[in-house]
Design a protein around this motif. Structure first.
Motif, mmCIF file in Angstrom:
data_model
loop_
_atom_site.group_PDB
_atom_site.id
_atom_site.type_symbol
_atom_site.label_atom_id
_atom_site.label_comp_id
_atom_site.label_asym_id
_atom_site.label_seq_id
_atom_site.Cartn_x
_atom_site.Cartn_y
_atom_site.Cartn_z
ATOM 1 N N ASN A 56 0.839 -1.196 0.000
ATOM 2 C CA ASN A 56 0.000 0.000 0.000
ATOM 3 C C ASN A 56 0.876 1.250 0.000
ATOM 4 O O ASN A 56 0.494 2.290 -0.501
ATOM 5 N N LYS A 57 2.060 1.123 0.602
ATOM 6 C CA LYS A 57 3.078 2.170 0.548
ATOM 7 C C LYS A 57 4.431 1.474 0.530
ATOM 8 O O LYS A 57 4.514 0.262 0.642
ATOM 9 N N THR A 58 5.509 2.245 0.397
ATOM 10 C CA THR A 58 6.838 1.651 0.319
ATOM 11 C C THR A 58 7.212 0.996 1.639
ATOM 12 O O THR A 58 7.017 1.563 2.705
ATOM 13 N N VAL A 59 7.748 -0.219 1.547
ATOM 14 C CA VAL A 59 8.172 -0.983 2.706
ATOM 15 C C VAL A 59 9.670 -1.246 2.571
ATOM 16 O O VAL A 59 10.130 -1.680 1.522
ATOM 17 N N ILE A 60 10.434 -0.968 3.637
ATOM 18 C CA ILE A 60 11.870 -1.212 3.630
ATOM 19 C C ILE A 60 12.197 -2.112 4.809
ATOM 20 O O ILE A 60 11.786 -1.846 5.930
ATOM 21 N N LEU A 61 12.922 -3.200 4.547
ATOM 22 C CA LEU A 61 13.313 -4.137 5.585
ATOM 23 C C LEU A 61 14.821 -4.296 5.587
ATOM 24 O O LEU A 61 15.445 -4.337 4.527
ATOM 25 N N LEU A 62 15.400 -4.386 6.793
ATOM 26 C CA LEU A 62 16.811 -4.705 6.962
ATOM 27 C C LEU A 62 16.885 -6.023 7.699
ATOM 28 O O LEU A 62 16.131 -6.250 8.642
ATOM 29 N N THR A 84 5.039 -17.268 -3.191
ATOM 30 C CA THR A 84 3.997 -16.490 -3.845
ATOM 31 C C THR A 84 2.884 -16.207 -2.847
ATOM 32 O O THR A 84 2.472 -17.087 -2.101
ATOM 33 N N VAL A 85 2.432 -14.954 -2.822
ATOM 34 C CA VAL A 85 1.299 -14.562 -1.994
ATOM 35 C C VAL A 85 0.238 -13.923 -2.882
ATOM 36 O O VAL A 85 0.548 -13.421 -3.968
ATOM 37 N N ILE A 86 -0.983 -13.948 -2.421
ATOM 38 C CA ILE A 86 -2.081 -13.346 -3.180
ATOM 39 C C ILE A 86 -2.348 -11.959 -2.607
ATOM 40 O O ILE A 86 -2.605 -11.809 -1.419
ATOM 41 N N ARG A 87 -2.281 -10.930 -3.451
ATOM 42 C CA ARG A 87 -2.512 -9.546 -3.036
ATOM 43 C C ARG A 87 -3.543 -8.910 -3.949
ATOM 44 O O ARG A 87 -3.656 -9.272 -5.123
ATOM 45 N N TYR A 88 -4.255 -7.928 -3.437
ATOM 46 C CA TYR A 88 -5.247 -7.201 -4.231
ATOM 47 C C TYR A 88 -4.532 -6.154 -5.067
ATOM 48 O O TYR A 88 -3.719 -5.374 -4.562
ATOM 49 N N CYS A 89 -4.812 -6.130 -6.349
ATOM 50 C CA CYS A 89 -4.220 -5.157 -7.272
ATOM 51 C C CYS A 89 -5.258 -4.080 -7.563
ATOM 52 O O CYS A 89 -6.343 -4.388 -8.100
ATOM 53 N N SER A 90 -4.953 -2.827 -7.212
ATOM 54 C CA SER A 90 -5.920 -1.747 -7.419
ATOM 55 C C SER A 90 -6.110 -1.415 -8.901
ATOM 56 O O SER A 90 -7.158 -0.907 -9.288
ATOM 57 N N GLU A 91 -5.122 -1.699 -9.733
ATOM 58 C CA GLU A 91 -5.244 -1.415 -11.163
ATOM 59 C C GLU A 91 -6.208 -2.375 -11.850
ATOM 60 O O GLU A 91 -7.075 -1.959 -12.613
ATOM 61 N N SER A 92 -6.051 -3.678 -11.595
ATOM 62 C CA SER A 92 -6.925 -4.665 -12.235
ATOM 63 C C SER A 92 -8.182 -4.951 -11.413
ATOM 64 O O SER A 92 -9.074 -5.650 -11.868
ATOM 65 N N LYS A 93 -8.238 -4.428 -10.180
ATOM 66 C CA LYS A 93 -9.378 -4.602 -9.275
ATOM 67 C C LYS A 93 -9.657 -6.070 -8.932
ATOM 68 O O LYS A 93 -10.795 -6.465 -8.774
#
Length: 160
Positions: free
Chosen positions: A71-77, A88-97
């Protein structure tokens, strides 16, 4: 537990600092002090939110930095694990709805699997606004109830 008061947090709680902790930034110092109280510091992974994550804390060989966009930029160390194995994970894509499969590095999957109480608390809070006093009061009540539920509910049974 140390309640965060900004730069004066550790002074307000009369926490003695070791010489190596005095040179750290305010948030790094807090994480370092809390980590020094752990029973098994060499075999324990610490998951810290953006504000408490810094390169000062991960002074080690082989630091992995991962940046991604959810939803926003995520940074991990991480000094604990790497990118592989990818999953692989399933995520909602706002472009393709619709929900689509997305590749996910092991370090992000581990972070999501081990979220702390504050992330889970933010996920189940119904109201995010703090602009009005009545809203702030309702927010404090919601956070208190949610935190009590998170502490009471066994982690293995916790599912959103």
């Amino acid at each position: 537990m140390v309640l965060y008061h900004g730069k004066t947090t550790l002074e307000a709680h009369d926490v003695p600092l070791k010489p190596e902790q005095e040179g750290l930034g305010a948030t790094s110092r807090i994480v370092s002090v809390l980590a020094s109280t752990m029973s098994f510091p060499t075999t324990t992974a610490i998951y810290a939110y953006n504000f408490f994550t810094s390169l000062e804390l991960v002074r080690d060989d082989g630091i992995l930095a991962v940046s991604g966009k959810d939803n926003k930029t995520v940074i991990l160390l991480s000094t604990d694990m790497g990118v592989g194995p990818m999953s692989t994970v399933i995520r909602y894509c706002s472009e393709s709805k619709k929900r689509e499969p997305v590749s996910c590095p092991a370090v992000i999957r581990s972070y999501n699997a081990n979220l702390g109480g504050i992330d889970k608390s933010h996920q189940v809070l119904p109201m995010k606004s703090k602009r009005r006093y009545l809203g702030l009061f309702a927010y404090v009540i919601d956070v208190s109830l949610t935190n009590a539920w998170v502490v009471y509910k066994p982690l293995k049974d916790f599912r959103l």
